[in-house]
Design a protein around this motif. Structure first.
Motif, mmCIF file in Angstrom:
data_model
loop_
_atom_site.group_PDB
_atom_site.id
_atom_site.type_symbol
_atom_site.label_atom_id
_atom_site.label_comp_id
_atom_site.label_asym_id
_atom_site.label_seq_id
_atom_site.Cartn_x
_atom_site.Cartn_y
_atom_site.Cartn_z
ATOM 1 N N UNK A 26 0.846 -1.188 0.000
ATOM 2 C CA UNK A 26 0.000 0.000 0.000
ATOM 3 C C UNK A 26 0.882 1.238 0.000
ATOM 4 N N UNK A 27 0.381 2.334 -0.541
ATOM 5 C CA UNK A 27 1.092 3.606 -0.526
ATOM 6 C C UNK A 27 0.365 4.523 0.449
ATOM 7 N N UNK A 28 1.070 4.935 1.507
ATOM 8 C CA UNK A 28 0.468 5.768 2.546
ATOM 9 C C UNK A 28 0.425 7.224 2.085
ATOM 10 N N UNK A 29 1.573 7.766 1.714
ATOM 11 C CA UNK A 29 1.672 9.117 1.168
ATOM 12 C C UNK A 29 2.943 9.204 0.345
ATOM 13 N N UNK A 30 3.431 10.399 0.037
ATOM 14 C CA UNK A 30 4.600 10.524 -0.831
ATOM 15 C C UNK A 30 5.910 10.153 -0.139
ATOM 16 N N UNK A 31 5.892 9.864 1.159
ATOM 17 C CA UNK A 31 7.097 9.467 1.890
ATOM 18 C C UNK A 31 7.062 8.046 2.436
ATOM 19 N N UNK A 32 5.890 7.461 2.593
ATOM 20 C CA UNK A 32 5.777 6.164 3.254
ATOM 21 C C UNK A 32 4.952 5.168 2.450
ATOM 22 N N UNK A 33 5.330 3.886 2.582
ATOM 23 C CA UNK A 33 4.584 2.787 1.986
ATOM 24 C C UNK A 33 4.440 1.693 3.037
ATOM 25 N N UNK A 34 3.497 0.786 2.816
ATOM 26 C CA UNK A 34 3.363 -0.398 3.663
ATOM 27 C C UNK A 34 3.995 -1.546 2.881
ATOM 28 N N UNK A 35 4.911 -2.276 3.546
ATOM 29 C CA UNK A 35 5.608 -3.380 2.895
ATOM 30 C C UNK A 35 5.389 -4.672 3.679
ATOM 31 N N UNK A 36 5.635 -5.783 3.014
ATOM 32 C CA UNK A 36 5.640 -7.083 3.676
ATOM 33 C C UNK A 36 6.586 -7.983 2.926
ATOM 34 N N UNK A 37 7.071 -9.023 3.599
ATOM 35 C CA UNK A 37 8.011 -9.959 2.993
ATOM 36 C C UNK A 37 7.347 -11.007 2.134
ATOM 37 N N UNK A 38 6.407 -11.720 2.600
ATOM 38 C CA UNK A 38 5.925 -11.908 3.962
ATOM 39 C C UNK A 38 6.977 -12.542 4.871
ATOM 40 N N UNK A 39 6.749 -12.408 6.166
ATOM 41 C CA UNK A 39 7.736 -12.796 7.166
ATOM 42 C C UNK A 39 8.179 -14.252 7.030
ATOM 43 N N UNK A 40 7.253 -15.163 6.769
ATOM 44 C CA UNK A 40 7.639 -16.575 6.677
ATOM 45 C C UNK A 40 8.495 -16.881 5.445
ATOM 46 N N UNK A 41 8.514 -15.996 4.462
ATOM 47 C CA UNK A 41 9.317 -16.212 3.256
ATOM 48 C C UNK A 41 10.650 -15.469 3.314
ATOM 49 N N UNK A 42 10.614 -14.177 3.648
ATOM 50 C CA UNK A 42 11.840 -13.364 3.599
ATOM 51 C C UNK A 42 12.305 -12.858 4.952
ATOM 52 N N UNK A 43 11.442 -12.909 5.955
ATOM 53 C CA UNK A 43 11.800 -12.387 7.266
ATOM 54 C C UNK A 43 11.410 -10.941 7.476
ATOM 55 N N UNK A 44 10.778 -10.317 6.479
ATOM 56 C CA UNK A 44 10.338 -8.920 6.613
ATOM 57 C C UNK A 44 8.871 -8.929 7.022
ATOM 58 N N UNK A 45 8.603 -8.388 8.207
ATOM 59 C CA UNK A 45 7.212 -8.351 8.655
ATOM 60 C C UNK A 45 6.499 -7.147 8.042
ATOM 61 N N UNK A 46 5.165 -7.185 8.054
ATOM 62 C CA UNK A 46 4.373 -6.089 7.500
ATOM 63 C C UNK A 46 4.591 -4.844 8.352
ATOM 64 N N UNK A 47 4.963 -3.758 7.689
ATOM 65 C CA UNK A 47 5.224 -2.512 8.411
ATOM 66 C C UNK A 47 5.203 -1.323 7.470
#
Length: 105
Positions: A26-47
């Protein structure tokens, strides 16, 4: 190719997850986005992440805005990118500074 878009695969440049791949959900605004790995695949949690802390790459998966981790994982499997997503990228300080300089220009 828009660099920051839903479904774009990126590499985290900074933080404890530096060098790991993630997907923009998701795109929050012109500075921030929501990302995910997902955690079980890459280790990056949703944030929420600053766009200056990620580097978009040329690969993309087809997901809808705000997709769940399960939907993202399914799209990655359908695209055949599971092994690609698991690979870590070694990032040097020089590469981080170059990426920031390119964005500033």
């Amino acid at each position: 190719m828009p660099a920051i878009e839903v479904g774009r695969i990126c590499v985290k440049l900074l933080g404890r997850e530096a060098g790991r791949k993630c997907v923009i959900v998701d795109i929050v605004d012109h500075n921030f986005v929501v990302i995910t790995g997902p955690k079980e695949l890459t280790g990056v949690r949703r944030r929420k992440a600053n766009i200056n802390h990620i580097e978009p790459i040329d690969k993309k998966v087809e997901i809808s805005k705000g997709a769940s981790d399960e939907d993202v994982l399914k799209a990655i499997k359908e695209a055949g990118l599971e092994d690609f997503m698991r690979e870590k990228v070694r990032i040097t300080r020089k590469e981080i500074l170059e990426a920031k300089a390119l964005r500033a220009a």
